[in-house]
Write a protein that holds these residues in place. Structure first.
Motif, PDB file in Angstrom:
ATOM      1  N   VAL A 194      -6.325  17.013  10.827  1.00 34.63           N
ATOM      2  CA  VAL A 194      -7.627  16.576  10.319  1.00 34.63           C
ATOM      3  C   VAL A 194      -7.879  17.209   8.953  1.00 34.63           C
ATOM      4  N   THR A 195      -8.310  16.412   7.983  1.00 27.07           N
ATOM      5  CA  THR A 195      -8.664  16.939   6.662  1.00 27.07           C
ATOM      6  C   THR A 195     -10.050  16.429   6.276  1.00 27.07           C
ATOM      7  N   ALA A 196     -10.941  17.355   5.956  1.00 26.26           N
ATOM      8  CA  ALA A 196     -12.299  16.956   5.540  1.00 26.26           C
ATOM      9  C   ALA A 196     -12.256  16.422   4.112  1.00 26.26           C
ATOM     10  N   MET A 197     -12.850  15.256   3.913  1.00 24.80           N
ATOM     11  CA  MET A 197     -12.824  14.611   2.600  1.00 24.80           C
ATOM     12  C   MET A 197     -14.235  14.546   2.022  1.00 24.80           C
ATOM     13  N   CYS A 198     -14.308  14.394   0.699  1.00 26.20           N
ATOM     14  CA  CYS A 198     -15.616  14.124   0.102  1.00 26.20           C
ATOM     15  C   CYS A 198     -15.453  13.142  -1.057  1.00 26.20           C
ATOM     16  N   GLN A 199     -16.585  12.644  -1.540  1.00 27.58           N
ATOM     17  CA  GLN A 199     -16.616  11.752  -2.707  1.00 27.58           C
ATOM     18  C   GLN A 199     -15.829  12.362  -3.855  1.00 27.58           C
ATOM     19  N   HIS A 200     -15.020  11.542  -4.496  1.00 25.37           N
ATOM     20  CA  HIS A 200     -14.342  12.010  -5.695  1.00 25.37           C
ATOM     21  C   HIS A 200     -15.204  11.602  -6.897  1.00 25.37           C
ATOM     22  N   PRO A 201     -15.444  12.522  -7.838  1.00 19.48           N
ATOM     23  CA  PRO A 201     -16.299  12.169  -8.975  1.00 19.48           C
ATOM     24  C   PRO A 201     -15.758  10.969  -9.764  1.00 19.48           C
ATOM     25  N   GLY A 202     -14.476  10.704  -9.667  1.00 21.27           N
ATOM     26  CA  GLY A 202     -13.914   9.592 -10.419  1.00 21.27           C
ATOM     27  C   GLY A 202     -13.876   8.278  -9.638  1.00 21.27           C
ATOM     28  N   ALA A 203     -14.367   8.273  -8.391  1.00 22.00           N
ATOM     29  CA  ALA A 203     -14.333   7.041  -7.582  1.00 22.00           C
ATOM     30  C   ALA A 203     -15.481   6.136  -7.994  1.00 22.00           C
ATOM     31  N   ILE A 204     -15.203   4.835  -8.178  1.00 19.86           N
ATOM     32  CA  ILE A 204     -16.287   3.942  -8.605  1.00 19.86           C
ATOM     33  C   ILE A 204     -17.025   3.350  -7.415  1.00 19.86           C
ATOM     34  N   LYS A 217      -5.896  -1.813  -8.463  1.00 22.87           N
ATOM     35  CA  LYS A 217      -4.627  -1.115  -8.218  1.00 22.87           C
ATOM     36  C   LYS A 217      -4.867   0.172  -7.419  1.00 22.87           C
ATOM     37  N   TRP A 218      -5.962   0.878  -7.797  1.00 27.62           N
ATOM     38  CA  TRP A 218      -6.278   2.169  -7.159  1.00 27.62           C
ATOM     39  C   TRP A 218      -7.386   1.863  -6.138  1.00 27.62           C
ATOM     40  N   LEU A 219      -6.959   1.607  -4.911  1.00 21.41           N
ATOM     41  CA  LEU A 219      -7.859   1.021  -3.918  1.00 21.41           C
ATOM     42  C   LEU A 219      -8.891   2.024  -3.392  1.00 21.41           C
ATOM     43  N   HIS A 220      -8.450   3.216  -3.074  1.00 17.60           N
ATOM     44  CA  HIS A 220      -9.350   4.246  -2.561  1.00 17.60           C
ATOM     45  C   HIS A 220      -9.009   5.570  -3.238  1.00 17.60           C
ATOM     46  N   LEU A 221     -10.032   6.420  -3.363  1.00 11.58           N
ATOM     47  CA  LEU A 221      -9.854   7.729  -4.000  1.00 11.58           C
ATOM     48  C   LEU A 221     -10.850   8.699  -3.384  1.00 11.58           C
ATOM     49  N   TRP A 222     -10.325   9.708  -2.658  1.00 12.38           N
ATOM     50  CA  TRP A 222     -11.183  10.726  -2.062  1.00 12.38           C
ATOM     51  C   TRP A 222     -10.724  12.111  -2.505  1.00 12.38           C
ATOM     52  N   ALA A 282      -7.536  18.661  -5.213  1.00  8.26           N
ATOM     53  CA  ALA A 282      -6.541  17.731  -4.664  1.00  8.26           C
ATOM     54  C   ALA A 282      -7.258  16.467  -4.248  1.00  8.26           C
ATOM     55  N   ASN A 283      -6.528  15.364  -4.229  1.00  8.27           N
ATOM     56  CA  ASN A 283      -7.138  14.132  -3.745  1.00  8.27           C
ATOM     57  C   ASN A 283      -6.138  13.304  -2.961  1.00  8.27           C
ATOM     58  N   VAL A 284      -6.690  12.381  -2.178  1.00 11.21           N
ATOM     59  CA  VAL A 284      -5.890  11.417  -1.430  1.00 11.21           C
ATOM     60  C   VAL A 284      -6.282  10.046  -1.947  1.00 11.21           C
ATOM     61  N   SER A 285      -5.282   9.239  -2.266  1.00 11.48           N
ATOM     62  CA  SER A 285      -5.537   7.905  -2.785  1.00 11.48           C
ATOM     63  C   SER A 285      -4.715   6.880  -2.036  1.00 11.48           C
ATOM     64  N   ILE A 286      -5.228   5.643  -2.023  1.00 11.42           N
ATOM     65  CA  ILE A 286      -4.446   4.499  -1.566  1.00 11.42           C
ATOM     66  C   ILE A 286      -4.277   3.587  -2.784  1.00 11.42           C
ATOM     67  N   PHE A 287      -3.019   3.295  -3.118  1.00  9.81           N
ATOM     68  CA  PHE A 287      -2.728   2.388  -4.220  1.00  9.81           C
ATOM     69  C   PHE A 287      -2.234   1.050  -3.662  1.00  9.81           C
ATOM     70  N   ASP A 288      -2.631  -0.020  -4.299  1.00 14.54           N
ATOM     71  CA  ASP A 288      -2.170  -1.359  -3.918  1.00 14.54           C
ATOM     72  C   ASP A 288      -1.418  -1.942  -5.112  1.00 14.54           C
ATOM     73  N   LEU A 320       0.817  -1.223   0.000  1.00 14.82           N
ATOM     74  CA  LEU A 320       0.000   0.000   0.000  1.00 14.82           C
ATOM     75  C   LEU A 320       0.849   1.271   0.000  1.00 14.82           C
ATOM     76  N   PHE A 321       0.443   2.209  -0.819  1.00 15.87           N
ATOM     77  CA  PHE A 321       1.048   3.537  -0.798  1.00 15.87           C
ATOM     78  C   PHE A 321      -0.058   4.579  -0.681  1.00 15.87           C
ATOM     79  N   HIS A 322       0.174   5.556   0.167  1.00 12.88           N
ATOM     80  CA  HIS A 322      -0.721   6.696   0.354  1.00 12.88           C
ATOM     81  C   HIS A 322      -0.188   7.790  -0.558  1.00 12.88           C
ATOM     82  N   VAL A 323      -1.038   8.317  -1.437  1.00 12.47           N
ATOM     83  CA  VAL A 323      -0.581   9.310  -2.405  1.00 12.47           C
ATOM     84  C   VAL A 323      -1.455  10.556  -2.297  1.00 12.47           C
ATOM     85  N   TYR A 324      -0.818  11.684  -2.011  1.00  7.34           N
ATOM     86  CA  TYR A 324      -1.510  12.969  -1.983  1.00  7.34           C
ATOM     87  C   TYR A 324      -1.193  13.674  -3.302  1.00  7.34           C
ATOM     88  N   ILE A 325      -2.237  14.006  -4.053  1.00 12.42           N
ATOM     89  CA  ILE A 325      -2.043  14.644  -5.355  1.00 12.42           C
ATOM     90  C   ILE A 325      -2.708  16.014  -5.352  1.00 12.42           C
TER      91      ILE A 325
END
Lengths: 95, 95, 95, 95, 95, 95, 95, 95, 95, 95
Positions: free
Chosen positions: B81-91, A39-44, A51-57, A2-7
């Motif tokens: 703390v960071t407030a998150m929301c649904q990403h339009p590209g998340a399935i 591969k792209w496990l989570h995407l918020w 900006a988004n935060v993702s978890i990649f596997d 797992l990698f945490h990626v801030y974009i």
């Protein structure tokens, strides 16, 4: 692994809006495929930011680099990668 | 509602190791209960650090504050703390 | 899989010098074993600082965390982990 | 004498892509030659970034400056140089 | 070979003043010897701070590390080392 | 009176290279004159960067400002000025 | 010659309050004398902080250092010195 | 006149918990009185931190300083003050 | 009421030099008028930078904002405002 | 649910002033509507800056994101969101 990626996406104000829009659509398509492959496990999205935060596997940092650097909006991205591992207090060991 | 929480635990070198160990065990018990209630959605350790990244699913910032400030190791935590929301590209729209 | 690790050791001025010396000796023994196993690939000192830069070759972030957090001086370390990959311009593909 | 060099390449979004590509190819050629001469000892890519970490083995800071400032992509590089030395705990004294 | 060294001395408020004074005197003796040997080329105090800027002329980063880490006040120092080289516009090529 | 000046030159990638080259030559001429007058006491290049560290010996901050702001490359410089004084441990009291 | 000095006083929570009070009184006496001599030209408190901004009018950085380092609360001060000069747009040329 | 004040409370781990609790109670009493007088206009807690954001409505920076520096927990506070003014787009001109 | 204002002027390298010069002249005229009215109490240049430190004596933050935002070079300014108050140790209570 | 939002507006010097002015007017209209709906609870300007601090009262981070990202000047905004909650010492529990 797992990698945490801030974009953080920084589009210059004088970029061509049509090109950015087209890249954004390609980006969503690519993100969808990578999520379906697991591969792209989570995407918020970060509230209030482009900006988004993702978890990649992925198999390795090399695979992560290949994925990130092939994203259509990559040239406009500031990327921070953090290697993660199982937390001893986590009850769900498979995510 | 989702919040991304980065927690860095800084134990002073002259703290009582027995007390820290006891607090750590209480912390794991509390984390387990909150995960089972679905409040503490994800919990990962940052490789190489006494730090973790969590996703909380709570009713409000107030509930988040109540949870975090009641953690046994809270007095030693630096919390972002960071407030998150649904990403339009998340399935996956439910996590 | 390669990780670049920057370690800054901060010994509080009121720590017991005998204990620090003993931990330092244990640390050298542990570092030697990990180098012989090929886990700790490179180890350099930063000139002028009680800090070092290392390259670890491990199976996963979890193994890296296990190694780092078991180092005798770990409680005094500030650790920064960076995931590395093959550079397309590198001629030596095995290190 | 060893120097740790962190290079972050920042290509402006309005640079000519053809010129950047040409400079990138020249860069690889130059990097290859310097590695074969034993000057550019190690070269890794930072996962997720257009950045790399290198170890140079040079005669002096002046030689290091000459090498870095003559790299084709140098005008787009942010460079951080750190002087390194043998670590007393390293078992391989020649790298 | 020239290195620019910024040294900030941070004495904890609960350190023993007698010990600090004694270390300061040893430090001056050591600094004098190193200046006479031509190793410690320049030494200036930063106005308003317990900090100094020095230029060292040494054989290697290893020699620099040996000198700095053996200074009596070293345990209280924050040290920043910068590798320097001849400037093409400098008229005095020997300092 | 001594001032330590750190100068980082940031040339925008779309500046006219001919103009920058011409300004650089003027800069060297000006630097030479100021060194001969004893105003610009030391001048070193930072290895790996388009940056330098200088020691100026001037009558006042006003004279320092006049010198710096009249340098041909001044519009591209980031400048950090630090007021210096004699260090009690320095054996050479005149530099 | 004018210097702008930002002083932040950080009293450790376990310092002896009586000693700090005594040092504070000595500090006020010393500040009064220096103001009467015209050395300490202006002195303002930063609202909400145990910090102040001062303008000193001294002969040299050395005199400034001597004044600051002899202040009774100096061991608890973080000091930032900035060299100032006449602004071409200032109508009062003597302050 | 409005000031935005960010207060971060940092209680050292070896402070006496009884004293901190007593100071906290005094703090609440003092905050209540200042709110009733209309001086302390708004008071919110930052989720996840021992920190708060306040809006003060005072006569002057001096009155603000007097209020803040007399708070019982002031010795443990890091305070950031920002001067605010009416926003032309605000419809409520009196708050 | 006193405010300390740090102004850093950043003129983009591709701005029209004639326009900047004209704005600079307007700026000096405006600064002169505000000094004569006693609003702009002190104005100093930071040695080596296109920056200044000022003390303003105004009725309110709103008046300060009106003054600053109407300065001709305001679009190129980075501004830091700090609210100041009388220091108990200052002997001159009117400035 | 309350969020504290710091918005810094950075208009590039080569943006079209007419477009910025038009966007600013649209922004005021949008801000007025959101204030009347009770979503945009407070709005203050930071003295001396093209920046503001706001308190939003929304259903969720998602609603906050939708509001912020639809503001006409959003492409020029740097936004920092902080989740807030009731402070136990606040006497007004409804704002």
């Amino acid at each position: 692994m797992l990698f945490h990626v801030y974009i953080n996406v920084r589009v210059p104000h004088d970029a061509d809006p049509e090109q950015i829009k087209r890249l954004g659509e390609l980006e969503h398509g690519r993100a969808k495929a990578l999520q379906e492959q697991g591969k792209w496990l989570h995407l918020w999205r970060v509230a209030g930011k482009f900006a988004n935060v993702s978890i990649f596997d992925v198999e390795s940092p090399a695979e992560l680099h290949e994925i990130l650097s092939s994203l259509p909006l990559y040239p406009f991205m500031e990327v921070e990668v953090t290697a993660m591992c199982q937390h001893p207090g986590a009850i769900n060991k498979t995510e």
